[in-house]
Design an enzyme around this catalytic site. Structure first.
Site, PDB file in Angstrom:
ATOM      1  N   TRP A 139       0.863  -1.184   0.000  1.00  0.00           N
ATOM      2  CA  TRP A 139       0.000   0.000   0.000  1.00  0.00           C
ATOM      3  C   TRP A 139       0.901   1.236   0.000  1.00  0.00           C
ATOM      4  O   TRP A 139       1.870   1.298   0.749  1.00  0.00           O
ATOM      5  CB  TRP A 139      -0.927   0.050   1.218  1.00  0.00           C
ATOM      6  CG  TRP A 139      -1.618   1.390   1.270  1.00  0.00           C
ATOM      7  CD1 TRP A 139      -2.621   1.825   0.464  1.00  0.00           C
ATOM      8  CD2 TRP A 139      -1.265   2.515   2.102  1.00  0.00           C
ATOM      9  NE1 TRP A 139      -2.931   3.133   0.739  1.00  0.00           N
ATOM     10  CE2 TRP A 139      -2.111   3.578   1.736  1.00  0.00           C
ATOM     11  CE3 TRP A 139      -0.317   2.716   3.110  1.00  0.00           C
ATOM     12  CZ2 TRP A 139      -2.055   4.830   2.354  1.00  0.00           C
ATOM     13  CZ3 TRP A 139      -0.249   3.969   3.722  1.00  0.00           C
ATOM     14  CH2 TRP A 139      -1.124   5.007   3.348  1.00  0.00           C
ATOM     15  N   GLU A 161      -3.096  -2.882  -2.545  1.00  0.00           N
ATOM     16  CA  GLU A 161      -4.233  -2.279  -1.829  1.00  0.00           C
ATOM     17  C   GLU A 161      -4.583  -0.903  -2.393  1.00  0.00           C
ATOM     18  O   GLU A 161      -3.770   0.005  -2.401  1.00  0.00           O
ATOM     19  CB  GLU A 161      -3.894  -2.150  -0.333  1.00  0.00           C
ATOM     20  CG  GLU A 161      -5.011  -1.526   0.499  1.00  0.00           C
ATOM     21  CD  GLU A 161      -4.669  -1.438   1.984  1.00  0.00           C
ATOM     22  OE1 GLU A 161      -3.510  -1.737   2.361  1.00  0.00           O
ATOM     23  OE2 GLU A 161      -5.559  -1.052   2.758  1.00  0.00           O
ATOM     24  N   LYS A 202      -7.099   2.647  -2.705  1.00  0.00           N
ATOM     25  CA  LYS A 202      -7.694   3.602  -1.785  1.00  0.00           C
ATOM     26  C   LYS A 202      -8.376   4.711  -2.564  1.00  0.00           C
ATOM     27  O   LYS A 202      -7.977   5.020  -3.689  1.00  0.00           O
ATOM     28  CB  LYS A 202      -6.587   4.166  -0.887  1.00  0.00           C
ATOM     29  CG  LYS A 202      -7.059   4.993   0.272  1.00  0.00           C
ATOM     30  CD  LYS A 202      -5.965   5.181   1.303  1.00  0.00           C
ATOM     31  CE  LYS A 202      -6.530   5.978   2.472  1.00  0.00           C
ATOM     32  NZ  LYS A 202      -5.630   5.995   3.604  1.00  0.00           N
ATOM     33  N   ASP A 213      -9.817  -2.949   1.459  1.00  0.00           N
ATOM     34  CA  ASP A 213      -9.909  -2.382   2.801  1.00  0.00           C
ATOM     35  C   ASP A 213     -11.302  -1.766   2.941  1.00  0.00           C
ATOM     36  O   ASP A 213     -11.711  -0.955   2.096  1.00  0.00           O
ATOM     37  CB  ASP A 213      -8.803  -1.330   2.979  1.00  0.00           C
ATOM     38  CG  ASP A 213      -8.764  -0.724   4.366  1.00  0.00           C
ATOM     39  OD1 ASP A 213      -9.821  -0.290   4.855  1.00  0.00           O
ATOM     40  OD2 ASP A 213      -7.671  -0.660   4.959  1.00  0.00           O
ATOM     41  N   HIS A 237     -11.776   2.041   2.442  1.00  0.00           N
ATOM     42  CA  HIS A 237     -11.110   2.707   1.311  1.00  0.00           C
ATOM     43  C   HIS A 237     -12.001   3.048   0.133  1.00  0.00           C
ATOM     44  O   HIS A 237     -11.534   3.209  -0.992  1.00  0.00           O
ATOM     45  CB  HIS A 237      -9.933   1.861   0.833  1.00  0.00           C
ATOM     46  CG  HIS A 237      -8.759   1.948   1.753  1.00  0.00           C
ATOM     47  ND1 HIS A 237      -7.495   1.543   1.414  1.00  0.00           N
ATOM     48  CD2 HIS A 237      -8.661   2.419   3.012  1.00  0.00           C
ATOM     49  CE1 HIS A 237      -6.670   1.753   2.411  1.00  0.00           C
ATOM     50  NE2 HIS A 237      -7.359   2.273   3.408  1.00  0.00           N
ATOM     51  N   HIS A 277      -8.865  -6.164   4.389  1.00  0.00           N
ATOM     52  CA  HIS A 277      -8.461  -5.333   5.524  1.00  0.00           C
ATOM     53  C   HIS A 277      -9.754  -4.959   6.225  1.00  0.00           C
ATOM     54  O   HIS A 277     -10.453  -4.032   5.806  1.00  0.00           O
ATOM     55  CB  HIS A 277      -7.701  -4.089   5.058  1.00  0.00           C
ATOM     56  CG  HIS A 277      -6.225  -4.291   5.022  1.00  0.00           C
ATOM     57  ND1 HIS A 277      -5.323  -3.274   4.863  1.00  0.00           N
ATOM     58  CD2 HIS A 277      -5.486  -5.424   5.169  1.00  0.00           C
ATOM     59  CE1 HIS A 277      -4.097  -3.775   4.887  1.00  0.00           C
ATOM     60  NE2 HIS A 277      -4.167  -5.071   5.060  1.00  0.00           N
ATOM     61  N   ASP A 307     -12.110   7.457   6.267  1.00  0.00           N
ATOM     62  CA  ASP A 307     -11.309   6.253   6.488  1.00  0.00           C
ATOM     63  C   ASP A 307     -10.635   6.331   7.859  1.00  0.00           C
ATOM     64  O   ASP A 307      -9.421   6.446   7.965  1.00  0.00           O
ATOM     65  CB  ASP A 307     -10.261   6.164   5.359  1.00  0.00           C
ATOM     66  CG  ASP A 307      -9.330   4.979   5.517  1.00  0.00           C
ATOM     67  OD1 ASP A 307      -9.784   3.944   6.027  1.00  0.00           O
ATOM     68  OD2 ASP A 307      -8.155   5.096   5.125  1.00  0.00           O
ATOM     69  N   ASP A 331     -10.484   4.231  10.398  1.00  0.00           N
ATOM     70  CA  ASP A 331      -9.886   3.025  10.983  1.00  0.00           C
ATOM     71  C   ASP A 331     -10.328   2.783  12.422  1.00  0.00           C
ATOM     72  O   ASP A 331      -9.515   2.488  13.294  1.00  0.00           O
ATOM     73  CB  ASP A 331      -8.354   3.077  10.870  1.00  0.00           C
ATOM     74  CG  ASP A 331      -7.888   2.974   9.428  1.00  0.00           C
ATOM     75  OD1 ASP A 331      -7.984   1.885   8.845  1.00  0.00           O
ATOM     76  OD2 ASP A 331      -7.436   3.992   8.854  1.00  0.00           O
ATOM     77  N   ASP A 344      -7.345  -4.076  10.019  1.00  0.00           N
ATOM     78  CA  ASP A 344      -6.644  -2.813   9.834  1.00  0.00           C
ATOM     79  C   ASP A 344      -7.421  -1.699  10.518  1.00  0.00           C
ATOM     80  O   ASP A 344      -8.250  -1.040   9.903  1.00  0.00           O
ATOM     81  CB  ASP A 344      -6.464  -2.524   8.328  1.00  0.00           C
ATOM     82  CG  ASP A 344      -5.563  -1.319   8.094  1.00  0.00           C
ATOM     83  OD1 ASP A 344      -4.972  -0.816   9.071  1.00  0.00           O
ATOM     84  OD2 ASP A 344      -5.452  -0.873   6.935  1.00  0.00           O
TER      85      ASP A 344
HETATM   86  C1  RNT Z   1      -3.859   2.867   4.736  1.00  0.00           C
HETATM   87  C2  RNT Z   1      -4.007   1.409   4.453  1.00  0.00           C
HETATM   88  C3  RNT Z   1      -2.910   0.534   4.975  1.00  0.00           C
HETATM   89  C4  RNT Z   1      -2.438   0.953   6.345  1.00  0.00           C
HETATM   90  C5  RNT Z   1      -1.444  -0.001   6.956  1.00  0.00           C
HETATM   91  C6  RNT Z   1      -0.756   0.594   8.141  1.00  0.00           C
HETATM   92  O1  RNT Z   1      -4.953   3.589   4.385  1.00  0.00           O
HETATM   93  O2  RNT Z   1      -5.231   0.958   4.920  1.00  0.00           O
HETATM   94  O3  RNT Z   1      -3.312  -0.779   4.926  1.00  0.00           O
HETATM   95  O4  RNT Z   1      -3.490   1.098   7.235  1.00  0.00           O
HETATM   96  O5  RNT Z   1      -0.572  -0.450   6.007  1.00  0.00           O
HETATM   97 ZN    ZN Z   2      -5.584  -1.169   4.811  1.00  0.00          ZN
END
Ligand code: RNT
Ligand code: ZN
Length: 421
Positions: free
Chosen positions: A189, A230, A232, A263, A266, A290, A298, A300, A330
């Site tokens: 990523w 990955e 986004k 993810d 994302h 993720h 986003d 998290d 994640d």
């Molecule tokens: C970031 C991505 C990625 C990170 C990690 C730390 O937006 O989701 O996966 O969260 O690599």
């Molecule tokens: Zn991620």
């Protein structure tokens, strides 16, 4: 048997009988559940800090908020915290490590110089705990990522630096996979993108595709290591344009048969990833999830047992895609006890899979028969089946605390260990 495990066993007996009536073998479900590993992300334990001590703050458009005391400051502390979390989660899981968590013995080892030896202690630890590992190059929190571009940078030297870092990461992933006897997924990523409207959207994407081709040029035994990419939609400071968008990586992964990482945070805020799984798996070999939770962005947040999570698990299970789906977490929250965050998020992810495995077969057969009334009725009735009793039994037979009693263990660890930091 303790008083409470006797109660759990009794409740399980009644619940199993209910499920049996509708064609679900709960013992078989629990056996299946115990074979599904979740890859626990190391970065929940220290707010995505890493151990390079480079003085660089977290960059790359991701952010951790909160200042709950007791975060891990060393790899030993992080391993100890992970071990505590894992002891409160039923089943055998995996560790997902980022490159900047290497152990460099106080020396300055730049990202393009990392080697398997810097991860030896982690690998030995994983081996001792009989768990597999996954890996990630760290393309952020570094002076050469400070302007927001890495593999797609206009400067050839900077691109090469990150290419070398990603190549080194794949090699490390391959060693991990080989030594642990369990395939390591190395997930790329990168944060690259623009805050404001770009005048040229294609050139950075061409450079990224070219850099990735260089990163993946060397064939690595897929038994040891698999490459994931990955995408986004946006990040902080890359609101208008992200080079590695969904369309970019979907195309790249299909063309090159890479693992596609989805993810949950994302995409557009109301766009889920559940419905993507059955489509992309027609064209890519595997997906890496993720599992995360965006709140308005986003963000998290720690994963809760919400509809989004249940839909993801249901899609994977209903379509029989578990064998081609790697499940990783994640999220990063520093406003609550970090170990509790791991435990809550991982237990919830497992609960969502359990719920999916417990779905009455009548739901599918109703659909097949064209009886959409029965499909909806059964789906809704299944929500109030006694699945909690099945979960509790799973905790008992896995030797981990039932219900919220795990929190006492975290509190004890907090007063004995975390508060001393
Ligand atoms: C970031 C991505 C990625 C990170 C990690 C730390 O937006 O989701 O996966 O969260 O690599
Ligand atoms: Zn991620």
């Amino acid at each position: 048997m303790t008083q409470s495990s006797r109660q759990v066993a009794q409740a399980y007996k009644f619940a199993a009988a209910r499920y049996h009536e509708i064609g679900v073998d709960t013992d078989a479900v629990l056996r299946k559940l115990s074979t599904i590993p979740i890859s626990l992300h190391c970065w929940q334990g220290d707010d995505v800090g890493g151990f390079e001590n480079s003085g660089e703050g977290l960059s790359g458009g991701i952010a951790v908020t909160g200042n709950y005391p007791g975060k891990a400051r060393t790899a030993d502390e992080l391993r100890s915290d992970l071990q505590k979390a894992m002891s409160l989660i039923p089943g055998k899981h995996r560790l997902n490590l980022h490159a900047f968590y290497g152990e460099f013995g106080g020396r300055k080892v730049d990202r393009d110089e990392i080697e398997p030896k810097h991860f030896k202690v982690w690998i030995d630890w994983a081996k001792a705990n009989k768990i597999g590992m996954d890996f990630n190059p760290t393309c952020f929190s570094h002076p050469k990522a400070a302007d927001g571009f890495t593999l797609s940078h206009t400067d050839k030297g900077i691109r090469q630096f990150w290419i070398d870092h990603c190549i080194a990461s794949r090699e490390i992933g391959a060693v991990m996979g080989r030594l642990l006897g369990s395939t390591t997924v190395t997930n790329v990523w990168i944060p690259d993108g623009y805050k404001d409207t770009p005048a040229n959207r294609i050139a950075p994407r061409q450079r990224l595709a070219d850099s990735l081709d260089k990163v993946f040029a060397k064939k690595i035994n897929p038994k040891h290591q698999l490459d994931a990419v990955e995408c986004k939609l946006f990040g902080i400071g890359s609101e208008s344009y992200v080079v590695g968008s969904h369309e970019f990586y979907l195309g790249y992964a299909i063309k090159n048969q890479k693992v596609l990482c989805l993810d949950a945070g994302h995409f557009h805020p109301t766009e889920g990833i559940a419905d993507k799984i059955s489509s992309v798996l027609l064209y890519v070999p595997e997906v890496l999830l993720h599992v995360s939770r965006g709140v308005r962005w986003d963000s998290d947040h720690v994963v809760v047992l919400d509809d989004a999570l249940q839909s993801i698990a249901a899609e994977v299970v209903r379509n029989n895609l578990l064998g081609r789906t790697r499940i990783g977490l994640d999220f990063f929250d520093a406003s609550i006890n970090r170990i509790a965050a791991w435990v809550i998020g991982t237990r919830n992810t497992l609960k969502s899979i359990l719920l999916a495995l417990l779905e009455p077969p009548g739901v599918r057969s109703a659909e097949q028969a064209g009886d959409l009334t029965a499909r909806l009725a059964l789906m809704e009735e299944s929500k109030s089946l006694p699945w909690g009793a099945i979960w509790d039994q799973y905790c008992v037979i896995s030797g981990v605390p039932v219900a919220q009693s795990w929190l006492n263990e975290v509190r004890k660890y907090e007063s004995e260990v975390l508060s001393q930091r």
